[in-house]
Design an enzyme around this catalytic site. Structure first.
Site, mmCIF file in Angstrom:
data_model
loop_
_atom_site.group_PDB
_atom_site.id
_atom_site.type_symbol
_atom_site.label_atom_id
_atom_site.label_comp_id
_atom_site.label_asym_id
_atom_site.label_seq_id
_atom_site.Cartn_x
_atom_site.Cartn_y
_atom_site.Cartn_z
ATOM 1 N N ASP A 192 17.611 100.118 -74.018
ATOM 2 C CA ASP A 192 17.595 100.166 -72.509
ATOM 3 C C ASP A 192 19.133 99.927 -71.909
ATOM 4 O O ASP A 192 19.872 99.564 -72.895
ATOM 5 C CB ASP A 192 16.661 99.256 -72.076
ATOM 6 N N TYR A 198 22.451 98.430 -70.477
ATOM 7 C CA TYR A 198 23.002 97.008 -70.219
ATOM 8 C C TYR A 198 22.571 96.215 -69.173
ATOM 9 O O TYR A 198 22.485 96.938 -67.975
ATOM 10 C CB TYR A 198 24.620 96.974 -70.423
ATOM 11 N N PHE A 204 25.001 103.227 -74.193
ATOM 12 C CA PHE A 204 26.438 102.600 -74.737
ATOM 13 C C PHE A 204 27.582 102.723 -74.025
ATOM 14 O O PHE A 204 28.508 102.024 -74.398
ATOM 15 C CB PHE A 204 26.354 102.890 -76.162
ATOM 16 N N HIS A 264 19.858 98.767 -84.708
ATOM 17 C CA HIS A 264 20.787 99.139 -83.446
ATOM 18 C C HIS A 264 21.997 98.366 -83.540
ATOM 19 O O HIS A 264 22.204 97.411 -84.432
ATOM 20 C CB HIS A 264 19.890 98.432 -81.972
#
Length: 213
Positions: free
Chosen positions: A58, A60, A71, A177
């Site tokens: 999801d 930031y 990202f 991740h």
């Protein structure tokens, strides 16, 4: 609430008519990224331009950090990079080239769809919108991209849950991740960037420039 004007061909997905109104009705308060940027990844990389998908978790949850591309972090943010910093380390290790530019729009412009499994998050509340209904959009995106082979990178458990929806002729890469909490569990050393580029070359396509433009 959300800006749908730049969706282009993605705007034909049933999600935007059938599901988004319900999601909107469930959101109470501020969200990140700001609603004008919620669908920035789709607007920036249209379906026929997609060559690679990177699916994260999801956005930031720190104000000013999320820009609508998974990202990616605006250049002026100036805070901790966390997941993106680990991505930069893997780019260096994997390709021998460096990246310091935190805004990833140049990847999007090369055909990299930077998508999350949830497209919104309340400030300071990671995963709070994970079950809001965004999964329908992600499934429909992958259905739309089933018309020809693409390279699909699934980072983390929430992203890997979508592997079953992918056409078998895609290149599918799965790992932990890049978050500081999990990067050492298989993200580091997974070499996704060189693997994707070799696959693209084998397909007769140009490789992605992952390093600073």
């Amino acid at each position: 609430m959300f800006d749908l004007t730049g969706l282009g061909d993605w705007g034909t997905l049933p999600f935007f008519t059938n599901d988004l109104p319900q999601i909107t009705s469930k959101i109470d308060g501020d969200v990140l990224p700001p609603p004008a940027l919620t669908f920035a990844a789709l607007a920036r990389t249209q379906p026929d331009a997609v060559r690679v998908v990177i699916l994260g978790q999801d956005p930031y949850h720190t104000p000013g950090k999320a820009d609508g591309l998974a990202f990616s972090i605006p250049a002026q943010f100036g805070g901790r990079l966390d997941s993106l910093g680990n991505i930069f380390k893997e780019i260096q290790s994997d390709t021998g080239r460096s990246r310091s530019q935190t805004a990833l729009q140049d990847w999007a412009d090369q055909g990299v769809l930077l998508l999350n499994t949830a497209l919104t998050v309340p400030p300071g509340q990671p995963k709070a919108h994970a079950k809001l209904g965004w999964s329908t959009l992600v499934r429909q995106v992958f259905e739309r991209l089933g018309d020809r082979p693409r390279a699909i990178i699934l980072w983390g458990g929430p992203a890997q849950a979508y592997a079953k929806y992918l056409a078998p002729d895609h290149l599918i890469l799965q790992s932990a991740h890049p978050s500081p909490l999990s990067a050492h569990r298989g993200f580091f050393g997974s070499r996704p960037f060189s693997k994707v580029n070799q696959w693209l070359i084998d397909q007769g396509q140009e490789p992605i420039s992952w390093a600073d433009p």
